[in-house]
Design a protein around this motif. Sequence first.
Motif, PDB file in Angstrom:
ATOM      1  N   VAL A 132      25.296   3.417  15.764  1.00 16.92           N
ATOM      2  CA  VAL A 132      24.791   4.256  16.863  1.00 16.92           C
ATOM      3  C   VAL A 132      25.813   4.287  17.999  1.00 16.92           C
ATOM      4  O   VAL A 132      26.111   5.339  18.575  1.00 16.92           O
ATOM      5  CB  VAL A 132      23.439   3.742  17.373  1.00 16.92           C
ATOM      6  CG1 VAL A 132      22.972   4.555  18.572  1.00 16.92           C
ATOM      7  CG2 VAL A 132      22.396   3.787  16.257  1.00 16.92           C
ATOM      8  N   ARG A 133      26.374   3.125  18.317  1.00 15.22           N
ATOM      9  CA  ARG A 133      27.363   3.042  19.384  1.00 15.22           C
ATOM     10  C   ARG A 133      28.667   3.739  19.001  1.00 15.22           C
ATOM     11  O   ARG A 133      29.350   4.309  19.863  1.00 15.22           O
ATOM     12  CB  ARG A 133      27.638   1.577  19.739  1.00 15.22           C
ATOM     13  CG  ARG A 133      26.451   0.858  20.372  1.00 15.22           C
ATOM     14  CD  ARG A 133      26.875  -0.489  20.932  1.00 15.22           C
ATOM     15  NE  ARG A 133      27.357  -1.398  19.883  1.00 15.22           N
ATOM     16  CZ  ARG A 133      26.592  -2.218  19.184  1.00 15.22           C
ATOM     17  NH1 ARG A 133      25.278  -2.258  19.428  1.00 15.22           N
ATOM     18  NH2 ARG A 133      27.091  -3.013  18.265  1.00 15.22           N
ATOM     19  N   LEU A 149      19.843  -3.098  11.561  1.00  8.31           N
ATOM     20  CA  LEU A 149      19.521  -2.496  12.868  1.00  8.31           C
ATOM     21  C   LEU A 149      20.371  -3.087  14.000  1.00  8.31           C
ATOM     22  O   LEU A 149      19.902  -3.280  15.125  1.00  8.31           O
ATOM     23  CB  LEU A 149      18.033  -2.656  13.193  1.00  8.31           C
ATOM     24  CG  LEU A 149      17.052  -1.925  12.258  1.00  8.31           C
ATOM     25  CD1 LEU A 149      15.624  -2.238  12.647  1.00  8.31           C
ATOM     26  CD2 LEU A 149      17.289  -0.421  12.293  1.00  8.31           C
ATOM     27  N   ILE A 194      17.309   3.609  10.989  1.00  5.87           N
ATOM     28  CA  ILE A 194      18.375   4.466  11.490  1.00  5.87           C
ATOM     29  C   ILE A 194      18.098   5.896  11.034  1.00  5.87           C
ATOM     30  O   ILE A 194      17.890   6.165   9.849  1.00  5.87           O
ATOM     31  CB  ILE A 194      19.755   4.020  10.967  1.00  5.87           C
ATOM     32  CG1 ILE A 194      20.097   2.633  11.504  1.00  5.87           C
ATOM     33  CG2 ILE A 194      20.832   5.028  11.381  1.00  5.87           C
ATOM     34  CD1 ILE A 194      20.352   2.575  12.993  1.00  5.87           C
ATOM     35  N   ASP A 237      20.482   7.382  15.548  1.00 13.06           N
ATOM     36  CA  ASP A 237      19.560   6.763  16.502  1.00 13.06           C
ATOM     37  C   ASP A 237      18.613   5.847  15.737  1.00 13.06           C
ATOM     38  O   ASP A 237      18.465   5.977  14.514  1.00 13.06           O
ATOM     39  CB  ASP A 237      18.766   7.834  17.253  1.00 13.06           C
ATOM     40  CG  ASP A 237      18.238   7.337  18.588  1.00 13.06           C
ATOM     41  OD1 ASP A 237      18.432   6.146  18.891  1.00 13.06           O
ATOM     42  OD2 ASP A 237      17.642   8.135  19.321  1.00 13.06           O
ATOM     43  N   ILE A 238      18.002   4.925  16.463  1.00 15.50           N
ATOM     44  CA  ILE A 238      16.995   4.053  15.845  1.00 15.50           C
ATOM     45  C   ILE A 238      15.620   4.599  16.187  1.00 15.50           C
ATOM     46  O   ILE A 238      15.286   4.806  17.358  1.00 15.50           O
ATOM     47  CB  ILE A 238      17.128   2.607  16.351  1.00 15.50           C
ATOM     48  CG1 ILE A 238      18.477   2.015  15.921  1.00 15.50           C
ATOM     49  CG2 ILE A 238      15.985   1.748  15.799  1.00 15.50           C
ATOM     50  CD1 ILE A 238      18.705   0.598  16.388  1.00 15.50           C
ATOM     51  N   SER A 243      22.798  -1.618  15.423  1.00 13.93           N
ATOM     52  CA  SER A 243      23.162  -0.496  16.302  1.00 13.93           C
ATOM     53  C   SER A 243      24.663  -0.228  16.397  1.00 13.93           C
ATOM     54  O   SER A 243      25.095   0.582  17.223  1.00 13.93           O
ATOM     55  CB  SER A 243      22.617  -0.691  17.725  1.00 13.93           C
ATOM     56  OG  SER A 243      21.215  -0.759  17.712  1.00 13.93           O
TER      57      SER A 243
END
Length: 206
Positions: free
Chosen positions: A102-103, A97, A117, A111-112, A99
């Motif tokens: 996501v970035r 997690l 995820i 998305d979390i 991210s």
Amino acid sequence: MTQGIQEPIIIQTCRAVNGCPKSLGELDKLREALEKAVSAAGFKTKRKEALQGKIKNHQVFKVCLAGCPNCCSQPQIKEFGVYAAAYPEINQDKCTLCSACVRACREGALDIENERIKIKRESCIGCGDCFNACPSQAIEKKREGWKIIAGGKLGRHPQLAKDVKEAASINEVPYYLQKALNIMLDVNNPNLRFGDIIDDYLERVK
């Protein structure tokens, strides 16, 4: 616009054929397979006969290959376009997690949610950026292959190519190209663009 046009079909590729960090597929092998398909269809000879050797730029059947969904070679505006895509699956056991994925996703497809995820499949274009961004190798390739699009054109009535096949194997792509070439030969109208008959083609390859 009529000068220098010698062949009724050309196959173009993006820079991935010479090496590109974004590339998700082997364009040289795909191009070789498609060149064989063109030869098997006898398209060059038959099309030249139909056009009586007078080939204008808009009568050239343009095939365009791209190594990733960035599509630098612009397959969206060509008669037949193919680009490599790879769609992710999250290994939640490996995921920390952090991210990073996501970035990295410019489509907002990751998305979390509830400490996991989540992939928004409708937004994912299969670019592979998330694979490269993940430091824990928690993102695996669920599906990969070649996305086929067709019927794109510019001119006075421009249109983007339409979706034909989501994740075709390298052995499937020549079949779809041959179908496109055969329908052009069947129609045998020098003034008709492939984009004008794309709906008929899509019916044939369903």
